[in-house]
Design a protein around this motif. Structure first.
Motif, PDB file in Angstrom:
ATOM      1  N   GLU A 172     -11.261 -12.153  55.942  1.00 24.07           N
ATOM      2  CA  GLU A 172     -11.460 -12.556  57.331  1.00 24.07           C
ATOM      3  C   GLU A 172     -12.641 -13.507  57.456  1.00 24.07           C
ATOM      4  O   GLU A 172     -12.565 -14.556  58.097  1.00 24.07           O
ATOM      5  CB  GLU A 172     -11.724 -11.315  58.199  1.00 24.07           C
ATOM      6  CG  GLU A 172     -10.477 -10.715  58.807  1.00 24.07           C
ATOM      7  CD  GLU A 172      -9.616 -11.759  59.494  1.00 24.07           C
ATOM      8  OE1 GLU A 172     -10.146 -12.516  60.333  1.00 24.07           O
ATOM      9  OE2 GLU A 172      -8.405 -11.833  59.192  1.00 24.07           O
ATOM     10  N   LYS A 173     -13.702 -13.122  56.811  1.00 24.98           N
ATOM     11  CA  LYS A 173     -14.944 -13.887  56.794  1.00 24.98           C
ATOM     12  C   LYS A 173     -14.705 -15.339  56.404  1.00 24.98           C
ATOM     13  O   LYS A 173     -15.185 -16.276  57.051  1.00 24.98           O
ATOM     14  CB  LYS A 173     -15.898 -13.228  55.790  1.00 24.98           C
ATOM     15  CG  LYS A 173     -17.226 -13.898  55.639  1.00 24.98           C
ATOM     16  CD  LYS A 173     -18.054 -13.199  54.554  1.00 24.98           C
ATOM     17  CE  LYS A 173     -17.981 -13.933  53.250  1.00 24.98           C
ATOM     18  NZ  LYS A 173     -18.726 -13.271  52.161  1.00 24.98           N
ATOM     19  N   TYR A 174     -13.910 -15.527  55.342  1.00 26.11           N
ATOM     20  CA  TYR A 174     -13.654 -16.875  54.851  1.00 26.11           C
ATOM     21  C   TYR A 174     -12.808 -17.665  55.830  1.00 26.11           C
ATOM     22  O   TYR A 174     -13.053 -18.844  56.081  1.00 26.11           O
ATOM     23  CB  TYR A 174     -12.966 -16.812  53.489  1.00 26.11           C
ATOM     24  CG  TYR A 174     -13.832 -16.172  52.434  1.00 26.11           C
ATOM     25  CD1 TYR A 174     -15.058 -16.740  52.082  1.00 26.11           C
ATOM     26  CD2 TYR A 174     -13.425 -15.010  51.790  1.00 26.11           C
ATOM     27  CE1 TYR A 174     -15.855 -16.157  51.118  1.00 26.11           C
ATOM     28  CE2 TYR A 174     -14.224 -14.428  50.809  1.00 26.11           C
ATOM     29  CZ  TYR A 174     -15.441 -14.994  50.482  1.00 26.11           C
ATOM     30  OH  TYR A 174     -16.223 -14.425  49.535  1.00 26.11           O
ATOM     31  N   ASN A 184     -12.787 -17.338  58.927  1.00 24.74           N
ATOM     32  CA  ASN A 184     -13.652 -17.738  60.031  1.00 24.74           C
ATOM     33  C   ASN A 184     -14.504 -18.954  59.699  1.00 24.74           C
ATOM     34  O   ASN A 184     -14.714 -19.822  60.549  1.00 24.74           O
ATOM     35  CB  ASN A 184     -14.554 -16.575  60.430  1.00 24.74           C
ATOM     36  CG  ASN A 184     -13.798 -15.527  61.212  1.00 24.74           C
ATOM     37  OD1 ASN A 184     -12.820 -15.846  61.896  1.00 24.74           O
ATOM     38  ND2 ASN A 184     -14.222 -14.279  61.098  1.00 24.74           N
TER      39      ASN A 184
END
Lengths: 129, 129
Positions: free
Chosen positions: B2-4, B6
DNA sequence: CTGGTTGCAAACTCTTTGCAATCCT
DNA sequence: AGGATTGCAAAGAGTTTGCAACCAG
């Protein structure tokens, strides 16, 4: 210089003009050079000859290939001292480092290390102003 | 993961299929990959798209470029941990090293280091037999 | 002399880009 | 809809090689 000429002779290779020029260029340069730089410095020598000469020199262990953080491959004469480099990304100055982790890494990883890169790129003291 | 995703969105870039595939490939790989490897792993994605995707990812600091002693450039996701690698010249296994000399070199040379390579190549324990 | 070497030109490989069609948002 | 992105194809850049002429030993 004599020493290097002997390494070439002993390898069975002929001492031709292009080879002498390339060797002289590596000898007088105090930093690793790219093929392009060597070619520019050796007038009347074809690029392919520089290429093949450096290939030969590498095979007979006369020069060592070095990959910098700028992703360009450079070559320099193998000397008694094994060392690494730091290159200034602004002025291009290349300095040597007195440090090498080879044996530490070997004992830590249990690998038998055959090749390694330890190169840095940054701003030298005078280019930071 | 998810982080990536984003990071990509926040950079203003669109979340296209090729980008998702490349990201997923980098995410599941536990070693740095070459453009060719990524291309092979991402079916129906053109090499040029892989190339441009990796270029984008590098610019937005999602992936990091790594040059090994075999002179091939590889890429991997930037993670919290900064680390270096050792690659087996026989079986190609890539392991991480828990060592980095960045700050030591900086204080020794007074350079402001912006980029560095610290990579090793050799025979891993099992390939030495 | 004669095999190793060179210079030239061309083949390769890898990287990078232009552009019309296509896809996200 | 409309600009960003993709795939394709081709241009560049760098590397490597074949070959006839040439040179060191």
């Amino acid at each position: 210089m004599e020493k290097y000429l002997n390494v070439i002779k002993e390898s069975g290779a002929k001492l031709t003009n292009p080879r002498k020029k390339v060797l002289h260029n590596l000898f007088t340069a105090n930093k690793p050079l790219t093929l392009q730089e060597i070619h520019q410095n050796c007038s009347r020598v074809d690029f392919a000859s520089v290429y093949r000469t450096i290939k030969l020199f590498t095979e007979i262990n006369l020069v060592e290939e070095i990959t910098f953080a700028d992703n360009k491959t450079r070559y320099e004469l193998v000397s008694k001292l094994h060392h690494h480099h730091i290159i200034c990304s602004s002025c291009g100055e290349i300095s040597q480092l007195p440090i090498c982790l080879l044996s530490e890494i070997e004992s830590f990883t249990n690998y038998k290390i055959t090749k390694h890169i330890l190169e840095f790129m940054g701003l030298c003291p005078s280019c930071q102003n």
